[in-house]
Scaffold this motif. Sequence first.
Motif, PDB file in Angstrom:
ATOM      1  N   ALA A 150       1.471   9.488   6.933  1.00  0.00           N
ATOM      2  CA  ALA A 150       0.497   8.704   7.700  1.00  0.00           C
ATOM      3  C   ALA A 150      -0.885   8.738   7.047  1.00  0.00           C
ATOM      4  CB  ALA A 150       0.423   9.236   9.132  1.00  0.00           C
ATOM      5  N   LYS A 151      -1.277   9.911   6.559  1.00  0.00           N
ATOM      6  CA  LYS A 151      -2.610  10.074   5.961  1.00  0.00           C
ATOM      7  C   LYS A 151      -2.830   9.129   4.798  1.00  0.00           C
ATOM      8  CE  LYS A 151      -5.459  13.670   3.742  1.00  0.00           C
ATOM      9  NZ  LYS A 151      -5.525  15.112   3.372  1.00  0.00           N
ATOM     10  N   TYR A 152      -1.805   8.985   3.949  1.00  0.00           N
ATOM     11  CA  TYR A 152      -1.935   8.137   2.760  1.00  0.00           C
ATOM     12  C   TYR A 152      -1.292   6.763   2.938  1.00  0.00           C
ATOM     13  CZ  TYR A 152      -3.572  12.393   0.537  1.00  0.00           C
ATOM     14  OH  TYR A 152      -4.293  13.529   0.229  1.00  0.00           O
ATOM     15  N   LYS A 153      -0.846   6.470   4.160  1.00  0.00           N
ATOM     16  CA  LYS A 153      -0.266   5.158   4.500  1.00  0.00           C
ATOM     17  C   LYS A 153       0.845   4.773   3.514  1.00  0.00           C
ATOM     18  CE  LYS A 153      -4.616   3.620   6.570  1.00  0.00           C
ATOM     19  NZ  LYS A 153      -5.717   2.605   6.563  1.00  0.00           N
ATOM     20  N   GLU A 161       4.543   3.804   2.115  1.00  0.00           N
ATOM     21  CA  GLU A 161       5.657   2.976   2.568  1.00  0.00           C
ATOM     22  C   GLU A 161       6.914   3.806   2.788  1.00  0.00           C
ATOM     23  OE1 GLU A 161       6.456  -0.398   0.149  1.00  0.00           O
ATOM     24  OE2 GLU A 161       4.397  -1.143   0.186  1.00  0.00           O
TER      25      GLU A 161
END
Length: 286
Positions: free
Chosen positions: A59-62, A64
């Motif tokens: 989530a932090k680095y979005k 995929e």
Amino acid sequence: MEMIFISLFNYILKPVSKCAFPVNGNGRKSICWFWLTDSNYYIELGNTRLFELSPELTAKYKLESSFDDYYYIRQLEDLFDILPVISNPIPEDLYAYINNEEKYKKLMNSFNGWIDKKEVYSDEENNIYDNITSLLSCGYLDTGYLSPKCNCSFYHVGDQMIIHYDFEDFDDESNPVWTAKSGKFTLLYKDFLIEIEDLLDRFFFDMKKQISNAAQELKDENFYETFVQRDKNIKPGVDYLFEEQENRKTFFYSVLKSLNSNSCKKINWDITRKNIEFIISVFEKA
């Protein structure tokens, strides 16, 4: 992307359009077989997945995908580097020296204590050094290209394959890096070889489709012009993709054949046993 689930080795090849290729000075992609193995991958050990990033980091680095992102051929090569070694079953009395972190560190301390006393090595002492180093690194899957801590070792003991792993690491905000922690996973060695064969069957089947797609989609790009050729007999161009595919396939299946026929180079464990007893005795006398 289609997910591939088996009990151990899993990968998700990226579509050709999403593979990471180097770009030359003219802005054109430089295409080679290696770059086409761009994947997300993980190793599944029961309810544990190795090389799966934590939800916090995903989530932090979005991202995929939560699975490790790299060219899968790298892990396959590293795995096949250690397979001939781990085809040799480790005697249980020697495995007892390294079967948990505490014992492993104890042997390492004895080894380092012996090393610290040496300034010049005789030929015999060099052999002892190499022999003990080989045991301590036996079955270790190279993960040096990944910056977070992630250790994974394969030990063939009796008729079993025992996989040790330690993925406990945290980022600078104290978030866990991986979903896996530390532990062991055991399966029969014969089943492990079946997994290896299945991995090769799937991987080279999928790569055949991958390079066919690349030949169609990347006709106007540079093929093999800026990538160091491993085989100078292979000529740059689209055709080389298919040629390297067959060369690599032949190599990997030849290693598998040697594993199945138990024809890999044998290890003299008696020498290892003698050397361990020697360095422990030296360390304890210090």
